[in-house]
Design an enzyme around this catalytic site. Structure first.
Site, PDB file in Angstrom:
ATOM      1  N   TYR A 122      -1.485  -4.025   0.814  1.00  0.00           N
ATOM      2  CA  TYR A 122      -1.242  -2.585   0.780  1.00  0.00           C
ATOM      3  C   TYR A 122      -1.210  -2.043   2.205  1.00  0.00           C
ATOM      4  O   TYR A 122      -0.352  -1.231   2.564  1.00  0.00           O
ATOM      5  CB  TYR A 122      -2.379  -1.953  -0.029  1.00  0.00           C
ATOM      6  CG  TYR A 122      -2.303  -0.464  -0.207  1.00  0.00           C
ATOM      7  CD1 TYR A 122      -1.352   0.104  -1.050  1.00  0.00           C
ATOM      8  CD2 TYR A 122      -3.218   0.376   0.431  1.00  0.00           C
ATOM      9  CE1 TYR A 122      -1.306   1.479  -1.232  1.00  0.00           C
ATOM     10  CE2 TYR A 122      -3.180   1.749   0.248  1.00  0.00           C
ATOM     11  CZ  TYR A 122      -2.224   2.287  -0.588  1.00  0.00           C
ATOM     12  OH  TYR A 122      -2.180   3.649  -0.779  1.00  0.00           O
ATOM     13  N   ASN A 151     -10.632   7.510   1.343  1.00  0.00           N
ATOM     14  CA  ASN A 151     -10.682   7.316  -0.118  1.00  0.00           C
ATOM     15  C   ASN A 151     -10.636   8.662  -0.844  1.00  0.00           C
ATOM     16  O   ASN A 151     -11.506   9.497  -0.649  1.00  0.00           O
ATOM     17  CB  ASN A 151     -11.972   6.583  -0.509  1.00  0.00           C
ATOM     18  CG  ASN A 151     -12.003   5.151   0.002  1.00  0.00           C
ATOM     19  OD1 ASN A 151     -11.563   4.893   1.116  1.00  0.00           O
ATOM     20  ND2 ASN A 151     -12.510   4.236  -0.803  1.00  0.00           N
TER      21      ASN A 151
HETATM   22  O1  GFB Z   1     -12.865   2.475  -4.264  1.00  0.00           O
HETATM   23  P1  GFB Z   1     -12.734   1.021  -4.037  1.00  0.00           P
HETATM   24  O2  GFB Z   1     -12.147   0.220  -5.144  1.00  0.00           O
HETATM   25  O3  GFB Z   1     -11.888   0.791  -2.741  1.00  0.00           O
HETATM   26  O4  GFB Z   1     -14.202   0.424  -3.756  1.00  0.00           O
HETATM   27  P2  GFB Z   1     -12.056   0.298  -1.202  1.00  0.00           P
HETATM   28  C1  GFB Z   1     -15.089   0.985  -2.842  1.00  0.00           C
HETATM   29  C2  GFB Z   1     -16.414   0.250  -2.895  1.00  0.00           C
HETATM   30  O5  GFB Z   1     -17.050   0.562  -4.138  1.00  0.00           O
HETATM   31  C3  GFB Z   1     -16.334  -1.272  -2.816  1.00  0.00           C
HETATM   32  C4  GFB Z   1     -17.540  -0.638  -4.740  1.00  0.00           C
HETATM   33  O6  GFB Z   1     -17.402  -1.755  -2.027  1.00  0.00           O
HETATM   34  C5  GFB Z   1     -16.537  -1.688  -4.279  1.00  0.00           C
HETATM   35  O7  GFB Z   1     -17.078  -2.993  -4.421  1.00  0.00           O
HETATM   36  N1  GFB Z   1     -17.631  -0.464  -6.202  1.00  0.00           N
HETATM   37  C6  GFB Z   1     -18.803  -0.461  -6.910  1.00  0.00           C
HETATM   38  C7  GFB Z   1     -16.623  -0.314  -7.077  1.00  0.00           C
HETATM   39  N2  GFB Z   1     -18.567  -0.346  -8.220  1.00  0.00           N
HETATM   40  C8  GFB Z   1     -17.215  -0.246  -8.361  1.00  0.00           C
HETATM   41  C9  GFB Z   1     -16.368  -0.106  -9.498  1.00  0.00           C
HETATM   42  O8  GFB Z   1     -16.812  -0.064 -10.651  1.00  0.00           O
HETATM   43  N3  GFB Z   1     -15.026  -0.014  -9.261  1.00  0.00           N
HETATM   44  C10 GFB Z   1     -14.501  -0.039  -7.984  1.00  0.00           C
HETATM   45  N4  GFB Z   1     -13.162   0.073  -7.830  1.00  0.00           N
HETATM   46  N5  GFB Z   1     -15.286  -0.220  -6.893  1.00  0.00           N
HETATM   47  C11 GFB Z   1      -9.506   0.554  -1.418  1.00  0.00           C
HETATM   48  C12 GFB Z   1      -8.310  -0.280  -1.048  1.00  0.00           C
HETATM   49  O9  GFB Z   1     -10.590  -0.111  -0.883  1.00  0.00           O
HETATM   50  O10 GFB Z   1      -9.450   1.836  -0.830  1.00  0.00           O
HETATM   51  C13 GFB Z   1      -7.047   0.444  -1.178  1.00  0.00           C
HETATM   52  O11 GFB Z   1      -8.361  -1.463  -1.825  1.00  0.00           O
HETATM   53  C14 GFB Z   1      -7.085   1.856  -0.635  1.00  0.00           C
HETATM   54  O12 GFB Z   1      -6.093  -0.292  -0.490  1.00  0.00           O
HETATM   55  C15 GFB Z   1      -8.329   2.592  -1.045  1.00  0.00           C
HETATM   56  O13 GFB Z   1      -6.999   1.830   0.747  1.00  0.00           O
HETATM   57  C16 GFB Z   1      -8.479   3.935  -0.366  1.00  0.00           C
HETATM   58  O14 GFB Z   1     -12.504   1.441  -0.369  1.00  0.00           O
HETATM   59  O15 GFB Z   1     -12.873  -0.922  -1.066  1.00  0.00           O
END
Ligand code: GFB
Length: 296
Positions: A122, A151
């Protein structure tokens, strides 16, 4: 989520908003994009359409993330140049910066080191979009700018647990746990990563501000300048939802980047700051979820 927030914000401006449903124009099809832009000739384009998702979606669907995003931005930026669009704002993402970038991450950190592996596909697509805006500015004099939000969360977010970001995911899980439909609130990873969260209405306001006053090459960071650990976020969400039970960590799931705090001094220098406090934004988002998504 981003497109609808920008449309809501633009309702307060003296402009006509042109929208087209996905069923009518597939942004991955060059001819469809060219034909629509040539027929409608907008003065300005906000390029926020993208294939997006949380950490697991990024990690498990790398081909979709790199293909959809590079092709969408290539089609729109090139066609916008061809039909003479006067202003284009390309929406990037904070994950464009190197995994080990100095915190907070200044705009100058771009391409100074390796990316976070979970979302490199991405990030590469988003970096290509920024570079395209710079290239079209240099070669053709196009007024194409780009911005990098951190985010995002808010109304119209994706609440599907397999593909969502952390805020909607923890909201759904806390809500289900409160109703006794699951056994406590499960958090992916260690809870130690830090993240900065921006309400989508703040992003929309920043986008309109940039459309009006900014015209240069460098991509502009948009954030709050504040961060919380995922464990702190989980507590805040549990309080918002009214869940008082157990929280546990699934360490088999990825943490991703340890920190991703944006340096927002450039945006402050352009007289803009985020206004929505995280606790208020979470409360409003939870109300939206209850009214629009939740099964009660
Ligand atoms: O929001 P998230 O998926 O995106 O995860 P990133 C942020 C943090 O929350 C990580 C933790 O450390 C996840 O392991 N987390 C804890 C969880 N519980 C959960 C859950 O139930 N679901 C999810 N999704 N996370 C994304 C990028 O990274 O950020 C994209 O992959 C984009 O490319 C976006 O840039 C803004 O902040 O890690």
């Amino acid at each position: 989520m981003v497109g609808s927030a920008i449309a809501r914000r633009l309702d307060r401006e003296d402009c006509e908003i042109l929208k087209v449903p996905r069923a009518e124009v597939d942004l991955r099809r060059q001819a469809e994009v060219e034909d629509w832009l040539a027929a409608n000739k907008p003065d300005a384009v906000v390029l926020c359409a993208a294939t997006v998702g949380g950490i697991l979606a990024n990690q498990t669907r790398p081909a979709e993330f790199i293909y959809d995003n590079t092709v969408i931005e290539t089609n729109i930026i090139h066609s916008a140049y061809r039909v003479g669009v006067q202003k284009l704002l390309f929406m990037g993402s904070a994950c464009i910066y190197p995994r080990d970038a100095e915190q907070p991450m200044a705009e100058e950190a771009l391409l100074t080191g390796p990316l976070e592996p979970t979302n490199q596909w991405y990030a590469i697509a988003k970096i290509a979009g920024i570079k395209m805006c710079q290239a079209y500015r240099q070669q053709y004099g196009c007024d194409f700018i780009s911005a990098q939000p951190n985010n995002l969360y808010g109304p119209y977010d994706n609440f599907d647990l397999a593909s969502s970001h952390v805020i909607p995911a923890l909201m759904v899980k806390a809500h289900q746990a409160k109703l006794g439909k699951s056994n406590g609130l499960e958090i992916w990873g260690t809870g130690t990563p830090k993240r900065e969260f921006l309400h989508v209405d703040d992003l929309a306001d920043a986008a309109v501000h940039l459309l009006k006053i900014y015209s240069d090459e460098i991509q502009i960071n948009i954030g709050t300048g504040e961060e919380v650990t995922i464990a702190e976020l989980a507590r805040l969400i549990a309080d918002t939802v009214g869940f008082e039970g157990d929280v546990r960590f699934d360490k088999s799931k990825p943490d991703g980047a340890p920190r991703k705090l944006l340096d927002v001094r450039r945006m402050k220098g352009l007289d803009w700051e985020a206004e929505i406090a995280l606790a208020d934004g979470l409360a409003e988002t939870y109300r939206w979820y209850l009214e629009n998504v939740a099964e009660v």
